[in-house]
Design a protein around this motif. Structure first.
Motif, mmCIF file in Angstrom:
data_model
loop_
_atom_site.group_PDB
_atom_site.id
_atom_site.type_symbol
_atom_site.label_atom_id
_atom_site.label_comp_id
_atom_site.label_asym_id
_atom_site.label_seq_id
_atom_site.Cartn_x
_atom_site.Cartn_y
_atom_site.Cartn_z
ATOM 1 N N ARG A 181 -3.778 -4.618 15.848
ATOM 2 C CA ARG A 181 -3.095 -3.803 14.833
ATOM 3 C C ARG A 181 -3.781 -3.950 13.480
ATOM 4 N NH1 ARG A 181 -0.523 0.175 16.586
ATOM 5 N NH2 ARG A 181 0.811 0.200 14.726
ATOM 6 N N LEU A 182 -5.082 -3.752 13.481
ATOM 7 C CA LEU A 182 -5.865 -3.899 12.260
ATOM 8 C C LEU A 182 -5.521 -2.807 11.256
ATOM 9 C CD1 LEU A 182 -9.390 -4.610 13.800
ATOM 10 C CD2 LEU A 182 -7.764 -6.297 12.909
ATOM 11 N N ALA A 183 -5.396 -3.202 9.997
ATOM 12 C CA ALA A 183 -5.245 -2.259 8.895
ATOM 13 C C ALA A 183 -6.612 -2.090 8.253
ATOM 14 C CB ALA A 183 -4.235 -2.773 7.877
ATOM 15 N N VAL A 184 -7.124 -0.860 8.253
ATOM 16 C CA VAL A 184 -8.486 -0.598 7.808
ATOM 17 C C VAL A 184 -8.464 0.382 6.636
ATOM 18 C CG1 VAL A 184 -10.749 0.293 8.495
ATOM 19 C CG2 VAL A 184 -9.360 -0.982 10.144
ATOM 20 N N PHE B 80 -13.118 2.960 -6.422
ATOM 21 C CA PHE B 80 -13.599 1.892 -7.300
ATOM 22 C C PHE B 80 -12.509 1.453 -8.269
ATOM 23 C CE2 PHE B 80 -17.142 4.186 -5.609
ATOM 24 C CZ PHE B 80 -18.036 3.195 -5.266
ATOM 25 N N ALA B 81 -11.732 2.392 -8.758
ATOM 26 C CA ALA B 81 -10.607 2.040 -9.614
ATOM 27 C C ALA B 81 -9.538 1.293 -8.829
ATOM 28 C CB ALA B 81 -10.019 3.301 -10.244
ATOM 29 N N VAL B 82 -9.318 1.700 -7.590
ATOM 30 C CA VAL B 82 -8.304 1.047 -6.751
ATOM 31 C C VAL B 82 -8.638 -0.421 -6.552
ATOM 32 C CG1 VAL B 82 -7.346 0.938 -4.413
ATOM 33 C CG2 VAL B 82 -7.550 3.143 -5.571
ATOM 34 N N VAL B 83 -9.887 -0.737 -6.220
ATOM 35 C CA VAL B 83 -10.218 -2.132 -5.917
ATOM 36 C C VAL B 83 -10.383 -2.974 -7.174
ATOM 37 C CG1 VAL B 83 -11.200 -1.571 -3.674
ATOM 38 C CG2 VAL B 83 -12.702 -1.678 -5.674
ATOM 39 N N ARG B 84 -10.490 -2.321 -8.344
ATOM 40 C CA ARG B 84 -10.478 -3.105 -9.581
ATOM 41 C C ARG B 84 -9.079 -3.625 -9.893
ATOM 42 N NH1 ARG B 84 -13.289 1.546 -11.888
ATOM 43 N NH2 ARG B 84 -15.536 1.207 -11.704
ATOM 44 N N ARG B 85 -8.077 -2.888 -9.453
ATOM 45 C CA ARG B 85 -6.696 -3.272 -9.754
ATOM 46 C C ARG B 85 -6.221 -4.369 -8.810
ATOM 47 N NH1 ARG B 85 -5.977 2.688 -9.929
ATOM 48 N NH2 ARG B 85 -5.025 2.606 -7.858
ATOM 49 N N ALA B 86 -5.227 -5.129 -9.263
ATOM 50 C CA ALA B 86 -4.596 -6.103 -8.369
ATOM 51 C C ALA B 86 -3.916 -5.354 -7.224
ATOM 52 C CB ALA B 86 -3.578 -6.940 -9.129
ATOM 53 N N PRO B 87 -3.915 -5.912 -6.029
ATOM 54 C CA PRO B 87 -3.286 -5.234 -4.896
ATOM 55 C C PRO B 87 -1.813 -4.942 -5.170
ATOM 56 C CG PRO B 87 -4.582 -7.111 -4.157
ATOM 57 C CD PRO B 87 -4.527 -7.197 -5.650
ATOM 58 N N GLU B 88 -1.419 -3.709 -4.882
ATOM 59 C CA GLU B 88 -0.031 -3.299 -5.098
ATOM 60 C C GLU B 88 0.739 -3.164 -3.794
ATOM 61 O OE1 GLU B 88 -0.375 0.335 -7.253
ATOM 62 O OE2 GLU B 88 -1.112 -0.632 -9.091
ATOM 63 N N GLY B 89 0.035 -3.248 -2.677
ATOM 64 C CA GLY B 89 0.678 -3.090 -1.368
ATOM 65 C C GLY B 89 0.034 -4.020 -0.365
ATOM 66 N N PRO B 90 0.194 -3.718 0.916
ATOM 67 C CA PRO B 90 -0.372 -4.580 1.961
ATOM 68 C C PRO B 90 -1.887 -4.683 1.841
ATOM 69 C CG PRO B 90 1.158 -2.962 2.884
ATOM 70 C CD PRO B 90 0.928 -2.562 1.464
ATOM 71 N N ARG B 91 -2.398 -5.835 2.200
ATOM 72 C CA ARG B 91 -3.848 -6.016 2.220
ATOM 73 C C ARG B 91 -4.416 -5.510 3.542
ATOM 74 N NH1 ARG B 91 -1.810 -9.828 -1.139
ATOM 75 N NH2 ARG B 91 -3.035 -10.392 -2.994
ATOM 76 N N TYR B 92 -5.745 -5.480 3.609
ATOM 77 C CA TYR B 92 -6.435 -4.888 4.748
ATOM 78 C C TYR B 92 -7.182 -5.950 5.552
ATOM 79 C CZ TYR B 92 -5.418 -0.598 2.256
ATOM 80 O OH TYR B 92 -4.768 0.424 1.613
ATOM 81 N N ASP B 93 -7.382 -5.647 6.820
ATOM 82 C CA ASP B 93 -8.201 -6.506 7.686
ATOM 83 C C ASP B 93 -9.674 -6.154 7.581
ATOM 84 O OD1 ASP B 93 -6.009 -7.974 9.166
ATOM 85 O OD2 ASP B 93 -5.463 -5.898 9.627
ATOM 86 N N ALA B 94 -9.974 -4.932 7.148
ATOM 87 C CA ALA B 94 -11.368 -4.511 6.973
ATOM 88 C C ALA B 94 -11.428 -3.411 5.928
ATOM 89 C CB ALA B 94 -11.958 -4.016 8.288
ATOM 90 N N ILE B 95 -12.462 -3.482 5.094
ATOM 91 C CA ILE B 95 -12.776 -2.421 4.136
ATOM 92 C C ILE B 95 -14.185 -1.951 4.434
ATOM 93 C CG2 ILE B 95 -13.141 -1.826 1.721
ATOM 94 C CD1 ILE B 95 -11.040 -3.883 0.945
#
Length: 235
Positions: A66-69, A130-145
Motif C-alpha cells: 500500500r505504497l503512497a507515491v 518545488f513550492a510544495v516540497v519547500r513547505r513543511a508537510p501538511e498531510g500524510p508522508r510518502y513512501d516514494a517521490i
C-alpha cells in the motif's frame, strides 16, 4: 514522405508557449506525441524507457505494501502509469504546475491517459511541486517521490527550481518521506558526481543508474540517468 503534424493543444504559460502535437515518425512507422515549451522539446512518446525506469528503479528501492507515491511532473504520463503497474502502490498523487497538461490527460488525448485517469488510485493535482516540497508537510508522508520536471540538476526549466538540487533543498524534500522512503530523479545528463555527493548527504545508498535505450532516429543508443536514494529509518 511528407511528415504531417497535428497540433492537439497550444497554451501560453509563464515559462513559454506550451504545445502538444502528434506526428508520424518514419523511423518507427507510427504516430508519436511531442511536447514543446517555447523552442525547447520537453518530451516525446518516442523515448519513454527512462521515464518508465524512473518508476521501476525508484519503487524497487521501496519496501512495504500500500505504497503512497508522489510524482513530480505529469508530462506524457509514462512515469505515473509505470508506477501504477506496481501492485504495491495504493495511492498515486501527481503534481504538475501546468493545468493544460492535466487537462490533456483528463481529456484522454495521450496514449496512456485512459489507463492513468481511469485508475482509482490516481489523483492529479495542479500545483508547483518545488513550492510544495519547500513547505513543511501538511498531510500524510510518502513512501516514494519520483521527480521528472527539469532537464537535469544543472539544467532547470526555471531558475526557481535550482534550490531543490542542493543539500538544504534535498533535506526539505526528505521531510515529505516516511522513514525509509525513496527519492528518485530523472536526468537527461550523464551522472553528476557533485550532485550525487549532495544526494548522499541526505539519502542512504545514493546511486546514479545509467539507462540506455535504442534511438531509432539516430540508429544508435542514447542514455539518461536515474538517481535513487533511501531516507535513513530512525526507528
Amino acid at each position: 514522405m511528407i511528415v504531417r503534424f497535428d497540433e492537439l493543444d497550444w497554451q501560453p504559460t509563464p515559462m513559454g508557449d506550451l504545445t502538444l502535437r502528434r506526428r508520424f515518425e518514419p523511423a518507427v512507422a507510427a504516430l508519436i506525441y511531442e511536447v514543446k515549451l517555447g523552442d525547447e522539446y520537453l518530451m516525446s512518446s518516442l523515448f519513454t524507457v527512462a521515464e518508465e525506469a524512473l518508476a521501476t528503479l525508484g519503487l524497487a528501492e521501496a519496501s512495504g505494501d500500500r505504497l503512497a507515491v508522489l510524482v513530480g511532473g505529469l508530462g506524457l504520463g509514462y512515469t505515473a502509469v509505470a508506477a501504477l503497474r506496481d501492485d504495491r502502490v495504493g495511492a498515486l498523487t501527481v503534481i504538475d504546475a501546468l493545468p493544460a497538461v492535466i487537462g490533456w490527460h483528463e481529456r484522454e488525448l495521450l496514449p496512456v491517459s485512459t489507463e492513468l485517469v481511469g485508475d482509482a488510485r490516481t489523483t492529479l493535482v495542479h500545483d508547483d511541486f518545488f513550492a510544495v516540497v519547500r513547505r513543511a508537510p501538511e498531510g500524510p508522508r510518502y513512501d516514494a517521490i519520483l521527480l521528472d520536471v527539469d532537464h537535469s540538476p544543472r539544467h532547470q526549466l526555471d531558475p526557481s527550481h535550482a534550490d531543490l538540487y542542493t543539500v538544504p533543498g534535498l533535506r526539505s524534500l526528505a521531510r515529505h518521506l516516511h522513514d525509509g522512503g525513496v527519492f528518485a530523479l530523472w536526468s537527461d545528463d550523464p551522472p553528476d558526481d557533485a550532485f550525487l555527493a549532495d544526494l548522499a548527504q541526505v539519502f542512504d545508498g545514493a546511486s546514479a543508474h545509467v539507462v540506455d535505450f535504442d534511438n531509432p532516429v539516430t540508429g544508435g543508443v542514447s542514455s539518461n540517468t536515474v538517481y535513487t536514494g533511501r531516507l535513513r529509518a530512525t526507528s
